[in-house]
Design a protein around this motif. Structure first.
Motif, PDB file in Angstrom:
ATOM      1  N   TYR A  26       1.016  -1.118   0.032  1.00 56.02           N
ATOM      2  CA  TYR A  26       0.011   0.025  -0.045  1.00 56.02           C
ATOM      3  C   TYR A  26       0.907   1.228   0.017  1.00 56.02           C
ATOM      4  O   TYR A  26       0.579   2.210  -0.667  1.00 56.02           O
ATOM      5  CB  TYR A  26      -0.956  -0.121   1.314  1.00 56.02           C
ATOM      6  N   THR A  27       1.945   1.210   0.789  1.00 53.47           N
ATOM      7  CA  THR A  27       2.666   2.468   0.990  1.00 53.47           C
ATOM      8  C   THR A  27       3.373   2.759  -0.456  1.00 53.47           C
ATOM      9  O   THR A  27       3.928   3.901  -0.588  1.00 53.47           O
ATOM     10  CB  THR A  27       3.447   2.396   2.030  1.00 53.47           C
ATOM     11  N   LYS A  28       3.850   1.578  -1.028  1.00 52.33           N
ATOM     12  CA  LYS A  28       4.500   1.813  -2.253  1.00 52.33           C
ATOM     13  C   LYS A  28       3.637   2.505  -3.369  1.00 52.33           C
ATOM     14  O   LYS A  28       4.406   3.453  -4.254  1.00 52.33           O
ATOM     15  CB  LYS A  28       4.990   0.388  -2.952  1.00 52.33           C
ATOM     16  N   SER A  29       2.534   2.394  -3.338  1.00 55.64           N
ATOM     17  CA  SER A  29       1.532   3.116  -4.307  1.00 55.64           C
ATOM     18  C   SER A  29       1.088   4.326  -3.498  1.00 55.64           C
ATOM     19  O   SER A  29       0.339   5.183  -4.384  1.00 55.64           O
ATOM     20  CB  SER A  29       0.446   2.345  -4.639  1.00 55.64           C
ATOM     21  N   HIS A  30       1.423   4.611  -2.331  1.00 54.61           N
ATOM     22  CA  HIS A  30       0.807   5.944  -1.762  1.00 54.61           C
ATOM     23  C   HIS A  30       2.212   6.412  -0.853  1.00 54.61           C
ATOM     24  O   HIS A  30       2.284   6.539   0.345  1.00 54.61           O
ATOM     25  CB  HIS A  30      -0.222   5.616  -0.660  1.00 54.61           C
ATOM     26  N   PRO A  31       3.073   7.048  -1.498  1.00 51.94           N
ATOM     27  CA  PRO A  31       4.396   7.404  -1.208  1.00 51.94           C
ATOM     28  C   PRO A  31       4.511   8.547   0.057  1.00 51.94           C
ATOM     29  O   PRO A  31       5.157   8.454   0.758  1.00 51.94           O
ATOM     30  CB  PRO A  31       5.375   7.583  -2.263  1.00 51.94           C
ATOM     31  N   ASP A  32       3.418   9.100   0.164  1.00 57.95           N
ATOM     32  CA  ASP A  32       2.942  10.108   0.999  1.00 57.95           C
ATOM     33  C   ASP A  32       2.465   9.718   2.489  1.00 57.95           C
ATOM     34  O   ASP A  32       2.825  10.166   3.553  1.00 57.95           O
ATOM     35  CB  ASP A  32       2.073  11.115   0.622  1.00 57.95           C
ATOM     36  N   ILE A  33       2.566   8.217   2.495  1.00 61.79           N
ATOM     37  CA  ILE A  33       2.011   7.498   3.607  1.00 61.79           C
ATOM     38  C   ILE A  33       3.329   6.670   4.317  1.00 61.79           C
ATOM     39  O   ILE A  33       4.039   6.082   3.520  1.00 61.79           O
ATOM     40  CB  ILE A  33       0.929   6.847   3.680  1.00 61.79           C
ATOM     41  N   LEU A  34       3.593   7.150   5.447  1.00 54.64           N
ATOM     42  CA  LEU A  34       4.700   6.623   6.122  1.00 54.64           C
ATOM     43  C   LEU A  34       4.113   5.229   6.829  1.00 54.64           C
ATOM     44  O   LEU A  34       3.212   5.005   7.150  1.00 54.64           O
ATOM     45  CB  LEU A  34       5.233   7.291   7.508  1.00 54.64           C
ATOM     46  N   TYR A  35       5.401   4.226   6.914  1.00 55.01           N
ATOM     47  CA  TYR A  35       5.136   2.932   7.474  1.00 55.01           C
ATOM     48  C   TYR A  35       6.060   2.631   8.632  1.00 55.01           C
ATOM     49  O   TYR A  35       7.131   2.947   8.379  1.00 55.01           O
ATOM     50  CB  TYR A  35       5.267   1.765   6.381  1.00 55.01           C
ATOM     51  N   ALA A  36       5.543   2.171   9.609  1.00 60.35           N
ATOM     52  CA  ALA A  36       6.059   1.728  10.810  1.00 60.35           C
ATOM     53  C   ALA A  36       5.461   0.490  11.407  1.00 60.35           C
ATOM     54  O   ALA A  36       4.366   0.277  11.268  1.00 60.35           O
ATOM     55  CB  ALA A  36       5.839   2.902  11.924  1.00 60.35           C
ATOM     56  N   GLN A  37       6.368  -0.499  11.896  1.00 62.91           N
ATOM     57  CA  GLN A  37       6.081  -1.482  12.422  1.00 62.91           C
ATOM     58  C   GLN A  37       6.248  -1.353  13.904  1.00 62.91           C
ATOM     59  O   GLN A  37       7.555  -1.060  14.477  1.00 62.91           O
ATOM     60  CB  GLN A  37       7.285  -2.832  11.952  1.00 62.91           C
ATOM     61  N   ALA A  38       5.401  -1.720  14.863  1.00 64.47           N
ATOM     62  CA  ALA A  38       5.347  -1.761  16.155  1.00 64.47           C
ATOM     63  C   ALA A  38       6.494  -2.437  16.740  1.00 64.47           C
ATOM     64  O   ALA A  38       7.136  -1.893  17.569  1.00 64.47           O
ATOM     65  CB  ALA A  38       3.920  -1.746  16.666  1.00 64.47           C
ATOM     66  N   GLY A  39       6.508  -3.627  16.455  1.00 67.16           N
ATOM     67  CA  GLY A  39       7.683  -4.496  16.970  1.00 67.16           C
ATOM     68  C   GLY A  39       9.203  -4.099  16.652  1.00 67.16           C
ATOM     69  O   GLY A  39       9.742  -3.990  17.568  1.00 67.16           O
ATOM     70  N   ALA A  40       9.362  -3.619  15.410  1.00 67.11           N
ATOM     71  CA  ALA A  40      10.672  -3.034  15.269  1.00 67.11           C
ATOM     72  C   ALA A  40      10.693  -1.500  16.018  1.00 67.11           C
ATOM     73  O   ALA A  40      11.851  -1.271  16.706  1.00 67.11           O
ATOM     74  CB  ALA A  40      10.565  -2.379  13.612  1.00 67.11           C
ATOM     75  N   LEU A  41       9.917  -0.827  16.383  1.00 66.01           N
ATOM     76  CA  LEU A  41       9.971   0.466  17.220  1.00 66.01           C
ATOM     77  C   LEU A  41      10.346  -0.055  18.478  1.00 66.01           C
ATOM     78  O   LEU A  41      11.089   0.509  19.225  1.00 66.01           O
ATOM     79  CB  LEU A  41       8.617   1.326  17.068  1.00 66.01           C
ATOM     80  N   LEU A  42       9.442  -1.139  18.911  1.00 67.30           N
ATOM     81  CA  LEU A  42       9.899  -1.281  20.420  1.00 67.30           C
ATOM     82  C   LEU A  42      11.073  -1.971  20.404  1.00 67.30           C
ATOM     83  O   LEU A  42      11.891  -1.722  21.613  1.00 67.30           O
ATOM     84  CB  LEU A  42       8.704  -2.393  20.849  1.00 67.30           C
ATOM     85  N   SER A  43      11.617  -2.809  19.574  1.00 64.00           N
ATOM     86  CA  SER A  43      12.799  -3.545  19.618  1.00 64.00           C
ATOM     87  C   SER A  43      13.794  -2.595  19.648  1.00 64.00           C
ATOM     88  O   SER A  43      14.672  -2.685  20.535  1.00 64.00           O
ATOM     89  CB  SER A  43      13.086  -4.396  18.280  1.00 64.00           C
ATOM     90  N   ASP A  44      13.769  -1.650  18.995  1.00 65.38           N
ATOM     91  CA  ASP A  44      14.846  -0.407  18.995  1.00 65.38           C
ATOM     92  C   ASP A  44      14.725   0.222  20.408  1.00 65.38           C
ATOM     93  O   ASP A  44      15.975   0.548  20.781  1.00 65.38           O
ATOM     94  CB  ASP A  44      14.422   0.547  18.007  1.00 65.38           C
ATOM     95  N   ALA A  45      13.533   0.453  20.807  1.00 68.21           N
ATOM     96  CA  ALA A  45      13.508   1.454  22.023  1.00 68.21           C
ATOM     97  C   ALA A  45      14.111   0.441  23.177  1.00 68.21           C
ATOM     98  O   ALA A  45      14.695   0.971  24.146  1.00 68.21           O
ATOM     99  CB  ALA A  45      12.122   1.708  22.092  1.00 68.21           C
ATOM    100  N   ALA A  46      13.710  -0.669  23.096  1.00 63.98           N
ATOM    101  CA  ALA A  46      14.226  -1.722  24.312  1.00 63.98           C
ATOM    102  C   ALA A  46      15.438  -2.266  24.365  1.00 63.98           C
ATOM    103  O   ALA A  46      16.099  -2.806  25.003  1.00 63.98           O
ATOM    104  CB  ALA A  46      13.178  -2.927  24.393  1.00 63.98           C
ATOM    105  N   HIS A  47      16.129  -1.908  22.968  1.00 64.06           N
ATOM    106  CA  HIS A  47      17.517  -2.610  22.472  1.00 64.06           C
ATOM    107  C   HIS A  47      17.478  -4.084  22.911  1.00 64.06           C
ATOM    108  O   HIS A  47      18.444  -4.506  23.568  1.00 64.06           O
ATOM    109  CB  HIS A  47      18.631  -1.807  23.438  1.00 64.06           C
ATOM    110  N   SER A  48      16.431  -4.574  22.377  1.00 67.22           N
ATOM    111  CA  SER A  48      16.318  -6.002  22.427  1.00 67.22           C
ATOM    112  C   SER A  48      15.704  -6.658  21.184  1.00 67.22           C
ATOM    113  O   SER A  48      15.176  -6.130  20.663  1.00 67.22           O
ATOM    114  CB  SER A  48      15.550  -6.393  23.714  1.00 67.22           C
TER     115      SER A  48
END
Length: 115
Positions: A26-48
């Motif tokens: 979806y975001t490939k065809s709508h480049p104005d919309i950002l994409y984030a994965q909750a798991g990746a954000l949490l993993s980065d924040a927890a350094h785990s």
């Protein structure tokens, strides 16, 4: 001072059903919309590792959702007006129980829509 954010669309679903693939397509065809994965954000924040975080006790999984809120807000702060598609789970299987993400946590993410 309250920060104004653009629309936030949270896509929920169980693991393995294709949420990430659908969001990325979806975001490939709508480049104005950002994409984030909750798991990746949490993993980065927890350094785990995401798998380690997923397998924690129910109480720790729920407590870690506050880290997710902080990480998501940091992600959005430099992109305040941009719409965001957040790939997330409302239920987390920690291999012992199904952990429901509290509605209070979801509301702190300030979604515009839930899918």
């Amino acid at each position: 001072m309250t920060t104004h954010f653009g629309p936030c669309f949270i896509v929920f679903g169980v693991s393995g059903i294709g949420k990430s693939s659908a969001c990325l397509q979806y975001t490939k065809s709508h480049p104005d919309i950002l994409y984030a994965q909750a798991g990746a954000l949490l993993s980065d924040a927890a350094h785990s590792d995401p798998e380690f975080l997923r397998r924690l006790s129910k109480e720790r999984v729920i407590a870690n959702q506050e880290l997710l809120i902080e990480a998501f807000n940091r992600f959005r702060v430099t992109r305040e007006d941009s719409p965001v598609l957040l790939d997330a789970h409302a239920i987390i299987d920690n291999d012992r129980v199904l952990v429901e993400v509290p509605v209070a946590v979801i509301s702190k993410l300030r979604p515009t829509s839930l899918v």
